[in-house]
Design an enzyme around this catalytic site. Structure first.
Site, PDB file in Angstrom:
ATOM      1  N   LYS A 139      12.222  37.371  32.872  1.00 26.43           N
ATOM      2  CA  LYS A 139      12.365  35.912  33.011  1.00 26.43           C
ATOM      3  C   LYS A 139      11.134  35.266  33.627  1.00 26.43           C
ATOM      4  CE  LYS A 139      17.291  35.165  32.780  1.00 26.43           C
ATOM      5  NZ  LYS A 139      18.486  34.621  33.380  1.00 26.43           N
ATOM      6  N   LYS A 225      18.080  40.931  22.285  1.00 29.87           N
ATOM      7  CA  LYS A 225      19.481  40.673  22.674  1.00 29.87           C
ATOM      8  C   LYS A 225      19.916  39.281  22.233  1.00 29.87           C
ATOM      9  CE  LYS A 225      20.263  39.602  26.904  1.00 29.87           C
ATOM     10  NZ  LYS A 225      20.388  39.474  28.356  1.00 29.87           N
ATOM     11  N   LYS A 228      21.544  33.165  25.280  1.00 30.14           N
ATOM     12  CA  LYS A 228      21.652  31.702  25.355  1.00 30.14           C
ATOM     13  C   LYS A 228      20.273  31.061  25.338  1.00 30.14           C
ATOM     14  CE  LYS A 228      25.546  32.017  28.596  1.00 30.14           C
ATOM     15  NZ  LYS A 228      25.791  32.178  30.020  1.00 30.14           N
TER      16      LYS A 228
HETATM   17  P1  TYM Z   1      25.264  36.037  31.794  1.00 26.10           P
HETATM   18  O1  TYM Z   1      25.772  34.688  32.119  1.00 26.10           O
HETATM   19  O2  TYM Z   1      23.892  36.161  31.208  1.00 26.10           O
HETATM   20  O3  TYM Z   1      26.246  36.762  30.803  1.00 26.10           O
HETATM   21  C1  TYM Z   1      27.644  36.847  31.062  1.00 26.10           C
HETATM   22  C2  TYM Z   1      28.146  38.204  30.603  1.00 26.10           C
HETATM   23  O4  TYM Z   1      27.872  38.381  29.199  1.00 26.10           O
HETATM   24  C3  TYM Z   1      27.203  39.628  28.995  1.00 26.10           C
HETATM   25  N1  TYM Z   1      26.258  39.487  27.867  1.00 26.10           N
HETATM   26  C4  TYM Z   1      26.220  40.295  26.802  1.00 26.10           C
HETATM   27  N2  TYM Z   1      26.949  41.376  26.467  1.00 26.10           N
HETATM   28  C5  TYM Z   1      26.650  41.997  25.285  1.00 26.10           C
HETATM   29  N3  TYM Z   1      25.682  41.548  24.426  1.00 26.10           N
HETATM   30  C6  TYM Z   1      24.930  40.466  24.731  1.00 26.10           C
HETATM   31  N4  TYM Z   1      23.985  40.037  23.884  1.00 26.10           N
HETATM   32  C7  TYM Z   1      25.184  39.783  25.972  1.00 26.10           C
HETATM   33  N5  TYM Z   1      24.628  38.697  26.567  1.00 26.10           N
HETATM   34  C8  TYM Z   1      25.292  38.537  27.729  1.00 26.10           C
HETATM   35  C9  TYM Z   1      26.462  39.887  30.305  1.00 26.10           C
HETATM   36  O5  TYM Z   1      26.170  41.250  30.461  1.00 26.10           O
HETATM   37  C10 TYM Z   1      27.454  39.357  31.329  1.00 26.10           C
HETATM   38  O6  TYM Z   1      28.413  40.344  31.642  1.00 26.10           O
HETATM   39  N6  TYM Z   1      23.892  37.845  36.260  1.00 26.10           N
HETATM   40  C11 TYM Z   1      25.023  37.607  35.378  1.00 26.10           C
HETATM   41  C12 TYM Z   1      26.090  36.727  36.021  1.00 26.10           C
HETATM   42  C13 TYM Z   1      26.606  37.260  37.313  1.00 26.10           C
HETATM   43  C14 TYM Z   1      27.449  38.387  37.491  1.00 26.10           C
HETATM   44  C15 TYM Z   1      27.670  38.475  38.889  1.00 26.10           C
HETATM   45  C16 TYM Z   1      28.011  39.316  36.621  1.00 26.10           C
HETATM   46  C17 TYM Z   1      26.364  36.718  38.524  1.00 26.10           C
HETATM   47  N7  TYM Z   1      27.004  37.446  39.470  1.00 26.10           N
HETATM   48  C18 TYM Z   1      28.457  39.480  39.422  1.00 26.10           C
HETATM   49  C19 TYM Z   1      28.804  40.324  37.171  1.00 26.10           C
HETATM   50  C20 TYM Z   1      29.014  40.397  38.543  1.00 26.10           C
HETATM   51  C21 TYM Z   1      24.530  36.881  34.137  1.00 26.10           C
HETATM   52  O7  TYM Z   1      23.542  36.192  34.160  1.00 26.10           O
HETATM   53  O8  TYM Z   1      25.376  36.992  33.073  1.00 26.10           O
END
Ligand code: TYM
Length: 363
Positions: A139, A225, A228
């Site tokens: 990032k 991947k 968003k």
């Molecule tokens: P975020 O908001 O990017 O994504 C939310 C969840 O979706 C999963 N994900 C995917 N899984 C499979 N294929 C993909 N292309 C894909 N894109 C996203 C992510 O793995 C995630 O589970 N840092 C985290 C948010 C967070 C969090 C936490 C998660 C903050 N605190 C504590 C778990 C526990 C994030 O940015 O996810």
């Protein structure tokens, strides 16, 4: 020293201090409100929030799912958009099947203990550990010096998110595995440094990653991947897309000119084909080999419409429910307020124990 990637660490579930929680299964996960939630979020994570909320209740445990709005300020953002996308994400999660009678649904900003615990854990997390986090490298890109400090310490807040509630199961996609390993290392070091063996403050959380949908890839590039932040909307299926848009995006998805193979091994070196077949398998609940037994030898001209229809069948009810829910801002606000009140109660004991273990006097 912690090694990320090759894992040799102990997998035993350490039960938390019994005075802090009596729960065996506590599911905790978060999702950022920036951008539109997409198929990767759904198959990689949200679908498992819904499954695990029932498993947790059946086991006498709890499920907490939160909107990671504090994480969202680690990148440039528009405050008005953050406010409305937070509420829209509540509508999306409910539309996907989260039941607020079973799950504590809230946003971090209403539960100050997340930020407080992050600060306490900043004393335990090591620079070297954070320097190895691939998300920060991705990032920040070439502009490391211009990246926010929040982006660098982001994984410590993520550790606080799950450790605060003594999480046992954390449903996430594969991209979050490294952050969860860090959370375990922080918990382990804190317990070792500040607690007696009999009374650890933190439980070591386990990631719960779906093997069939760990990493859904972009429709335009099978090596990237689905995300968003991809500038091309054609690279992803948004959960709010209507049936025509889904069919169009699938038909335009990048592929190669070969017919589908009869076995999974034949998808080697064909990332786009592997991605589409994996999506079909994840959406229908079949194995990749079963899909190929059916479609092996066929070209994408026949496979893509079948994939599009399978997606529409799963996603249409979600987008219909989302459209019905998203206008009712008052109800969405009320869901967050109720969830946050419960989360504040649930995290209080662990936060107090962490202050106490560190020798901090709180009055
Ligand atoms: P975020 O908001 O990017 O994504 C939310 C969840 O979706 C999963 N994900 C995917 N899984 C499979 N294929 C993909 N292309 C894909 N894109 C996203 C992510 O793995 C995630 O589970 N840092 C985290 C948010 C967070 C969090 C936490 C998660 C903050 N605190 C504590 C778990 C526990 C994030 O940015 O996810």
């Amino acid at each position: 020293m912690a090694s990320y990637g090759a894992r040799s660490r102990q997998r035993r579930l350490i039960l938390p201090n019994p005075s802090l929680t009596e729960t065996i299964m506590r599911v905790v996960s978060g999702i950022q409100p920036t951008g539109k939630p997409h198929l990767g979020n759904y198959l990689g994570a949200i679908r498992n929030y819904v499954k695990l909320q029932d498993d947790a209740i059946a086991a006498g445990g709890e499920c907490l799912i939160f909107i990671a709005d504090l994480h969202a300020i680690s990148m440039p953002h528009d405050p008005a958009e953050l406010r409305s996308s937070t509420l829209e994400l509540v509508a999306t999660l409910v539309a996907c099947g989260l039941d607020t009678n079973k799950t504590v649904l809230f946003n971090q900003a209403q539960v100050p203990a997340h930020a407080e615990l992050q600060w306490l854990l900043n004393g335990t997390a090591r620079m070297g550990w954070l320097n190895r986090m691939t998300q920060f490298k991705d990032k920040s890109g070439k502009n490391r010096e211009g990246a926010s400090i929040a982006l660098f310490t982001y994984p410590v807040l993520q550790a606080a998110d799950v450790l605060l509630y003594q999480a046992t199961h954390v449903p996430v996609g594969d991209d979050q595995k490294q952050h969860l390993e860090l959370a375990r290392d922080i918990a382990q070091k804190f317990n070792n440094d500040f607690c007696s063996d009999a009374e650890p403050v933190f439980t070591l959380p386990e990631p719960y990653i779906p093997p069939e949908a760990a990493r859904i890839m972009s429709l335009r590039d099978g090596l990237a991947k689905m995300s968003k932040s991809d500038p091309s909307d054609m690279s992803r299926i948004n959960l709010s897309d209507d049936a025509d848009t889904i069919m169009k995006k699938v038909k335009k998805a990048k592929t190669d000119a070969e017919p589908l193979p009869f076995e999974k091994a034949g998808l080697g070196g064909r990332p786009e084909a592997l991605n589409l077949v994996s999506i079909y398998a994840a959406v229908t609940g079949e194995s990749v080999d079963a899909v190929l037994r059916h479609y092996g030898g066929e070209g994408f001209g026949r496979f893509k419409p079948a994939l599009g229809e399978a997606l529409v069948e799963v996603l249409s009810p979600i987008s219909e429910r989302f459209n019905a829910l998203k206008q009712d801002r008052e109800s969405l606000d009320a869901i967050l307020a109720r969830g946050a009140a419960r989360a504040r109660e649930m995290g209080g004991g662990t936060l107090a124990a962490a202050y106490n273990a560190l020798g901090l006097v709180r009055g």
